[in-house]
Design a protein around this motif. Structure first.
Motif, PDB file in Angstrom:
ATOM      1  N   ARG A 147      -2.087  -1.020  -3.822  1.00  0.00           N
ATOM      2  CA  ARG A 147      -3.102  -0.007  -3.564  1.00  0.00           C
ATOM      3  C   ARG A 147      -2.394   1.327  -3.391  1.00  0.00           C
ATOM      4  O   ARG A 147      -1.431   1.426  -2.619  1.00  0.00           O
ATOM      5  CB  ARG A 147      -3.886  -0.335  -2.311  1.00  0.00           C
ATOM      6  N   ILE A 148      -2.877   2.329  -4.095  1.00  0.00           N
ATOM      7  CA  ILE A 148      -2.314   3.673  -3.984  1.00  0.00           C
ATOM      8  C   ILE A 148      -3.394   4.578  -3.415  1.00  0.00           C
ATOM      9  O   ILE A 148      -4.436   4.771  -4.044  1.00  0.00           O
ATOM     10  CB  ILE A 148      -1.809   4.193  -5.343  1.00  0.00           C
ATOM     11  N   THR A 149      -3.152   5.095  -2.215  1.00  0.00           N
ATOM     12  CA  THR A 149      -4.136   5.930  -1.539  1.00  0.00           C
ATOM     13  C   THR A 149      -3.634   7.365  -1.468  1.00  0.00           C
ATOM     14  O   THR A 149      -3.028   7.766  -0.485  1.00  0.00           O
ATOM     15  CB  THR A 149      -4.421   5.395  -0.124  1.00  0.00           C
ATOM     16  N   LYS A 158      -1.789  10.591  -8.249  1.00  0.00           N
ATOM     17  CA  LYS A 158      -1.788   9.135  -8.385  1.00  0.00           C
ATOM     18  C   LYS A 158      -1.071   8.716  -9.658  1.00  0.00           C
ATOM     19  O   LYS A 158      -0.241   7.797  -9.641  1.00  0.00           O
ATOM     20  CB  LYS A 158      -3.223   8.602  -8.388  1.00  0.00           C
ATOM     21  N   GLN A 159      -1.346   9.374 -10.773  1.00  0.00           N
ATOM     22  CA  GLN A 159      -0.689   9.045 -12.037  1.00  0.00           C
ATOM     23  C   GLN A 159       0.817   9.283 -11.962  1.00  0.00           C
ATOM     24  O   GLN A 159       1.611   8.493 -12.468  1.00  0.00           O
ATOM     25  CB  GLN A 159      -1.302   9.840 -13.191  1.00  0.00           C
ATOM     26  N   ILE A 198       0.866  -1.179   0.000  1.00  0.00           N
ATOM     27  CA  ILE A 198       0.000   0.000   0.000  1.00  0.00           C
ATOM     28  C   ILE A 198       0.899   1.225   0.000  1.00  0.00           C
ATOM     29  O   ILE A 198       1.749   1.379   0.878  1.00  0.00           O
ATOM     30  CB  ILE A 198      -0.933   0.020   1.222  1.00  0.00           C
ATOM     31  N   VAL A 199       0.723   2.078  -1.004  1.00  0.00           N
ATOM     32  CA  VAL A 199       1.492   3.316  -1.118  1.00  0.00           C
ATOM     33  C   VAL A 199       0.567   4.446  -0.689  1.00  0.00           C
ATOM     34  O   VAL A 199      -0.501   4.632  -1.265  1.00  0.00           O
ATOM     35  CB  VAL A 199       1.987   3.537  -2.562  1.00  0.00           C
ATOM     36  N   SER A 200       0.987   5.196   0.333  1.00  0.00           N
ATOM     37  CA  SER A 200       0.118   6.227   0.886  1.00  0.00           C
ATOM     38  C   SER A 200       0.573   7.621   0.460  1.00  0.00           C
ATOM     39  O   SER A 200       1.371   7.775  -0.453  1.00  0.00           O
ATOM     40  CB  SER A 200       0.095   6.113   2.412  1.00  0.00           C
ATOM     41  N   GLU A 201       0.065   8.622   1.163  1.00  0.00           N
ATOM     42  CA  GLU A 201       0.358  10.021   0.867  1.00  0.00           C
ATOM     43  C   GLU A 201       1.854  10.342   0.904  1.00  0.00           C
ATOM     44  O   GLU A 201       2.302  11.264   0.244  1.00  0.00           O
ATOM     45  CB  GLU A 201      -0.367  10.933   1.867  1.00  0.00           C
ATOM     46  N   LYS A 239      -8.225   2.751  -6.865  1.00  0.00           N
ATOM     47  CA  LYS A 239      -6.982   2.820  -6.099  1.00  0.00           C
ATOM     48  C   LYS A 239      -6.088   1.612  -6.322  1.00  0.00           C
ATOM     49  O   LYS A 239      -4.985   1.559  -5.809  1.00  0.00           O
ATOM     50  CB  LYS A 239      -7.305   2.942  -4.613  1.00  0.00           C
ATOM     51  N   MET A 240      -6.575   0.629  -7.072  1.00  0.00           N
ATOM     52  CA  MET A 240      -5.809  -0.591  -7.312  1.00  0.00           C
ATOM     53  C   MET A 240      -5.014  -0.485  -8.605  1.00  0.00           C
ATOM     54  O   MET A 240      -5.516  -0.030  -9.629  1.00  0.00           O
ATOM     55  CB  MET A 240      -6.732  -1.807  -7.416  1.00  0.00           C
TER      56      MET A 240
END
Length: 104
Positions: A50-52, A59-60, A23-26, A80-81
């Protein structure tokens, strides 16, 4: 090398059943996150992450950064996936999602 639509379709079919492994966050793609992505791609070849983050542009940009840093190819983005692929020259049959789920 760009993936053909047939290849993407086959990889999407396999990835549908996978759970996100990272999971990649802020905070973005730190060294630890990139190291874990590299390990997961080496082991599994095809992974879901998952990119949140807040907005689409961020995100891009993060997806592009992850793909460039890991040498992975983007297969699919849904919400987000994100599904990534990086082929291994000597895949482990017990770990590789491409080998384990090739009959799906």
């Amino acid at each position: 090398m760009a993936l053909s639509s047939e290849q993407k379709k086959a990889y999407k079919r396999i990835a549908h059943h996978l759970k996100p492994v990272v999971i990649v966050s802020e905070q973005g793609a730190s060294e630890g996150v990139l190291a874990e992505l590299d390990r997961a791609l080496s082991d599994h070849e095809l992974i879901k992450i998952r990119i949140t983050v807040g907005d689409r542009e961020t995100k891009q940009a993060l997806i592009g950064e992850v793909c460039q840093a890991t040498g992975a190819e983007l297969v699919q983005v849904i919400g987000k996936m994100v599904v990534l692929l990086r082929r291994n020259k000597k895949p482990n049959a017990n770990l590789s999602n491409l080998v384990r789920f090739k009959d799906l």
